[in-house]
Design a protein around this motif. Structure first.
Motif, short mmCIF file in Angstrom:
data_model
loop_
_atom_site.label_atom_id
_atom_site.label_comp_id
_atom_site.label_asym_id
_atom_site.label_seq_id
_atom_site.Cartn_x
_atom_site.Cartn_y
_atom_site.Cartn_z
N PHE A 274 0.78 -1.11 0.06
CA PHE A 274 -0.17 0.23 0.17
C PHE A 274 0.86 1.23 -0.03
O PHE A 274 0.62 2.21 -0.77
CB PHE A 274 -0.89 -0.06 1.14
N ALA A 275 1.87 1.29 0.80
CA ALA A 275 2.71 2.44 0.99
C ALA A 275 3.39 2.87 -0.10
O ALA A 275 3.45 4.09 -0.63
CB ALA A 275 3.64 2.27 2.10
N PHE A 276 3.98 1.81 -0.98
CA PHE A 276 4.79 2.05 -2.09
C PHE A 276 3.94 2.34 -3.12
O PHE A 276 4.14 3.06 -4.03
CB PHE A 276 5.74 0.76 -2.40
N GLN A 277 2.67 1.73 -3.37
CA GLN A 277 1.85 2.15 -4.53
C GLN A 277 1.26 3.66 -4.19
O GLN A 277 1.18 4.36 -5.28
CB GLN A 277 0.53 1.08 -4.40
N TYR A 278 0.88 3.70 -3.04
CA TYR A 278 0.56 5.23 -2.58
C TYR A 278 2.01 6.15 -3.29
O TYR A 278 1.34 7.18 -3.76
CB TYR A 278 0.42 5.46 -1.16
N ALA A 279 2.92 5.93 -2.84
CA ALA A 279 3.87 6.80 -3.12
C ALA A 279 4.13 6.91 -4.82
O ALA A 279 4.27 7.95 -5.17
CB ALA A 279 5.48 6.13 -2.81
N ARG A 280 4.05 5.87 -5.42
CA ARG A 280 4.12 5.80 -6.82
C ARG A 280 2.85 6.55 -7.46
O ARG A 280 3.26 7.54 -8.23
CB ARG A 280 4.15 4.37 -7.50
N ALA A 281 1.79 6.50 -6.93
CA ALA A 281 0.62 7.13 -7.59
C ALA A 281 0.86 8.85 -7.01
O ALA A 281 0.01 9.44 -7.69
CB ALA A 281 -0.82 6.49 -7.15
N ASN A 282 1.38 8.92 -6.07
CA ASN A 282 1.15 10.34 -5.47
C ASN A 282 2.62 11.17 -5.58
O ASN A 282 2.77 12.18 -4.80
CB ASN A 282 0.63 10.41 -4.06
N HIS A 283 3.48 10.69 -6.38
CA HIS A 283 4.62 11.13 -6.73
C HIS A 283 5.46 11.36 -5.49
O HIS A 283 6.07 12.55 -5.04
CB HIS A 283 4.42 12.61 -7.35
N ARG A 284 5.54 10.37 -4.34
CA ARG A 284 6.41 10.61 -3.44
C ARG A 284 7.70 9.79 -3.70
O ARG A 284 7.44 8.93 -4.22
CB ARG A 284 5.66 9.95 -2.09
N ARG A 285 8.76 10.28 -3.36
CA ARG A 285 10.05 9.65 -3.76
C ARG A 285 10.73 8.72 -2.79
O ARG A 285 11.34 7.99 -3.25
CB ARG A 285 10.95 10.95 -3.98
N THR A 286 10.32 8.76 -1.61
CA THR A 286 11.06 8.17 -0.60
C THR A 286 10.39 7.73 0.41
O THR A 286 9.33 8.31 1.03
CB THR A 286 12.25 8.76 0.17
#
Ligand code: NAI
Length: 342
Positions: free
Chosen positions: A152-164
């Motif tokens: 969930f965290a990595f997919q959220y990061a990918r979809a919301n332009h979070r880098r780290t």
């Protein structure tokens, strides 16, 4: 028309949930609120239970706005908040923590998303007395839940332009339980090569957060650390009155603020409804009503930028009602401008 379950909650819950509903209704989105019964249900010992009707309602509507619910300390019933998350498998607790425009705190540039595992860890509620004077509390960590929250965290990061993504743990001491969590996160991190992956031990993470919070992007934590670090992060941006949250599962979503029932200010019309109203904006996004969600955020941001009609926890002197009236007026004005423009 969207049907939405409404759980007003205890303490300041009814005040801030009424305020949030007024603000969401002002967007013009057709929301059919299904307000659940508030009377406590108790078992034979008088301990409060989760209403079956609440679960039925959320299973039907799939989405809820929820005020906080009180939990007795060191005695009495289990947390109904935790029970609700577990019953509906709302496994991801998502808490975006950002500075509000114009609201002066000790830190600028805070923009961190907390992703907290919401179903297990020490919140599994498994405690028992071994012999008088010795109590055992079980920390449950599973590969399934750890992998699910990491994904969930990595997919959220990918979809919301979070880098780290930074995983927070104490695997130096809890080698098996936190070690399992960390190993699951590491495996998932390998599937997202475009996202940087870091790890920090929880005590160091707390120190770094209060020294230099702007360095963090997305924090991934187990249940207990996530609970504690959420309040710490709220303190960086103005307190519990301003931080929203969502409890998300694969079937259902429950939106609630990070804060509790605030018994010290309940019933005084001084609670800040910003946190629950911003949780409501997340709910609108979830329903696919992105323009309305944005209108709510913009109206709230405008008030903070101008420093007008703010409640006392963020340095103002307005009541809950005065703040809500001002947000409602701004949201309605934006909605009628949109209609004229259309
Ligand atoms: P709390 O979050 O209710 O209050 C902590 C401090 O923040 C208090 O000084 C309170 O006045 C202030 N505060 C919180 N929300 C505010 C708001 N919207 N506007 C202005 N000030 C606000 O935490 P506390 O006192 O530890 O817990 C009280 C009760 O809430 C307990 O029974 C606890 O179990 C429950 N709780 C429920 C939660 C939930 O329903 N998800 C989450 C956290 C606590």
């Amino acid at each position: 028309m969207h049907r939405v379950t409404l759980i007003p909650g205890d303490g300041i819950g009814p005040e801030v949930s009424a305020a949030a509903c007024r603000i969401l209704n002002a967007t013009g989105v057709k929301l059919d609120w299904e307000e659940v019964e508030a009377e406590p249900v108790t078992d034979r010992r008088g301990d409060r239970l989760l209403h079956a009707g609440w679960l039925d309602s959320i299973r039907r509507t799939r989405v809820a706005l929820k005020g906080p619910m009180a939990t007795p300390v060191a005695e009495g019933h289990r947390s109904l908040n935790v029970a609700l998350r577990q019953a509906l498998e709302l496994y991801a607790n998502l808490r975006p923590v950002r500075n509000l425009p114009g609201l002066k705190t000790r830190f600028d540039g805070v923009d961190v998303v907390i992703v907290r595992e919401n179903t297990e860890d020490l919140y599994a509620g498994l405690e028992h007395t071994v012999v008088p004077g010795v109590v055992e509390g079980l920390k449950i960590v599973t590969e399934r839940a750890s992998t699910r929250i990491a994904r969930f965290a990595f997919q959220y990061a990918r979809a919301n332009h979070r880098r780290t993504v930074c995983a927070i743990h104490k695997a130096n001491i809890m080698k098996l339980s936190d070690g399992l969590f960390l190993n699951c996160v590491r495996r998932v991190a390998g599937e997202f090569p475009e996202i940087n992956y870091q790890e920090l031990i929880v005590d160091n993470a707390c120190m770094q957060l209060v020294m230099k919070p702007e360095q963090f992007d997305l924090l991934l934590l187990q249940n207990l650390y996530g609970d504690i670090v959420s309040d710490l992060c709220a303190g960086l941006v103005g307190g519990l009155g301003v931080v929203p949250a969502a409890n998300l599962g694969s079937e259902h979503a429950v939106f609630e603020a990070v804060h509790g029932t605030a018994p010290d200010i309940a019933g005084k019309n001084v609670a800040n409804p910003t946190a629950l109203a911003l949780s409501g904006a997340m709910l609108l996004d979830h329903l696919g009503e992105a323009a309305a969600a944005q209108a709510v955020r913009q109206a709230i941001h405008a008030l903070y930028r101008e420093g007008r009609h703010l409640t006392s926890d963020v340095g103002g002197s307005a009541s809950t009602t005065e703040f809500t009236d001002a947000v409602v007026a701004a949201v309605e004005a934006a909605a009628s401008r949109r209609q004229v423009g259309a």
